[in-house]
Design an enzyme around this catalytic site. Structure first.
Site, PDB file in Angstrom:
ATOM      1  N   ARG A  65      -0.523   4.327  -0.583  1.00 54.50           N
ATOM      2  CA  ARG A  65      -1.410   5.532   0.553  1.00 54.50           C
ATOM      3  C   ARG A  65      -0.609   6.119   1.267  1.00 54.50           C
ATOM      4  NH1 ARG A  65      -6.921   3.124   0.781  1.00 54.50           N
ATOM      5  NH2 ARG A  65      -5.547   1.366   1.269  1.00 54.50           N
ATOM      6  N   ASP A 121       0.926  -1.257   0.168  1.00 50.22           N
ATOM      7  CA  ASP A 121      -0.416   0.209  -0.322  1.00 50.22           C
ATOM      8  C   ASP A 121       0.497   1.477   0.463  1.00 50.22           C
ATOM      9  OD1 ASP A 121      -1.822   1.913   0.796  1.00 50.22           O
ATOM     10  OD2 ASP A 121      -3.209   1.003   1.623  1.00 50.22           O
TER      11      ASP A 121
END
Length: 358
Positions: free
Chosen positions: A292, A290
């Site tokens: 983000r 991930d």
């Protein structure tokens, strides 16, 4: 006499300019080395770079692991580029699309000596430009070509790691199916990156925990109604619940594909069609599970005047990140919707490998 305001670009502005350069196939100068993204590199520029000296290919540790390349710099490998290597060879190392058809690309020789910071900065710039995280580097022995963007590699890494500041740009009333009393706020980062949005339902009391969701943009799920993920149903369910309760705020963050961008997300989808799960596909591309930055959500919530939330999420990482950035999570509100035969394996992987509470 007052010193006049400088009209030249700041470090943040030069970093954003460098991202644009890499997307166009232009090299940038990082602490005395020329760096260019492999994805956008042309044959002509490869020839010109080769005339400057020995080339090094910077890859993330995840991509290097797939290629069986030695990793001596913890998070990356600096691979020596053979003198006869062409652009197709470089692209094959950067892009895993044909790994199963042509698994043997080595043997690869990795550098152990020298400074890895310019390579690390080049990879991070490529990532944040939503390109494949692979960069070609060559030391500069003379003057750099005119017009290129110059950056200090260590300063670049430090600034990108800092939390981005945001400024409100515009807001207006937007009646929606979920709630007629809606308002859309647009926030722009000061580093020139993509804008992010806050959808405010009703008139939430800033003194109380607000029903909130951090929703990452998903073109395939939110717009096309893709059945491969649960994003579209989560977006709809969150807005409906906020409408039913009469108040809430949904942050729509432009971090497509867990932060890797739509093009790389489609590359990951293609790898999933080859039999890899969502985490394995990201790793083969050279990305983390991930990518983000949930600090964006915390910053926007603070700008809106909220300090406490009832967070609609199945992802404990969002809770931890908000709480570590001055947002109290008074309650985690589960959001379990959208399960289908098409995404059952995807959701199971999120639970098993990414810690989602499903």
């Amino acid at each position: 006499m007052q010193t006049p305001l400088s009209l030249g670009p700041s470090l943040a502005e030069r970093i954003n300019r460098a991202r644009a350069d890499l997307r166009m196939g232009l090299p940038v100068v990082l602490s005395g080395q020329l760096a260019v993204a492999v994805e956008t590199l042309s044959v002509e520029r490869l020839t010109a770079l080769r005339g400057l000296g020995a080339l090094t290919l910077a890859l993330t540790a995840w991509r290097a692991e797939t290629l069986k390349a030695r990793v001596y710099d913890n998070d990356l490998a600096r691979v020596r580029v053979p003198e006869d290597a062409d652009l197709a060879w470089l692209r094959a190392l950067a892009d895993p699309a044909d790994d199963l058809r042509m698994p043997m690309k080595g043997p690869l020789s990795s550098l152990r000596e020298g400074d890895a910071v310019p390579a690390r900065a080049a990879i991070l710039l490529a990532k944040t430009a939503q390109l494949l995280p692979a960069a070609l580097l060559v030391p500069l022995t003379g003057a750099a070509p005119e017009g290129l963007t110059h950056l200090d590699a260590a300063q670049t890494l430090a600034l990108i790691s800092e939390e981005t500041a945001f400024a409100p740009v515009a807001a207006a009333r937007v009646p929606m199916r979920a709630a007629e009393k809606g308002r859309l706020h647009i926030f722009r980062p000061d580093d020139g990156g993509e804008e992010h949005y806050a959808i405010e339902i009703g008139s939430p009391d800033r003194a109380l925990p607000v029903l909130a969701r951090l929703h990452s943009a998903c073109f395939t799920g939110d717009v096309l109604g893709s059945l491969k993920c649960d994003c579209g149903p989560q977006l709809d369910a969150a807005l409906r619940q906020m409408g039913a309760e009469g108040a809430g705020v949904l942050l729509y963050l432009n971090q497509e594909g867990r932060g890797i961008g739509l093009a790389n997300k489609m590359r990951a989808y293609a790898l999933q069609d080859q039999g890899f799960d969502t985490v394995e596909a990201n790793h083969r591309l050279g990305f983390e599970d991930d990518e983000r930055d949930f600090r964006i959500g915390a910053a926007i919530l603070r700008k809106l005047g909220f300090s406490s939330v009832r967070l609609m999420t199945n992802n404990p990482a969002k809770v931890r990140m908000l709480e570590s950035h001055c947002i109290t999570v008074a309650e985690r509100v589960p959001l379990k919707v959208g399960l289908s035969p098409h995404n059952a394996a995807y959701l199971a992987t999120k639970a098993a490998k990414s810690g989602h509470l499903l």
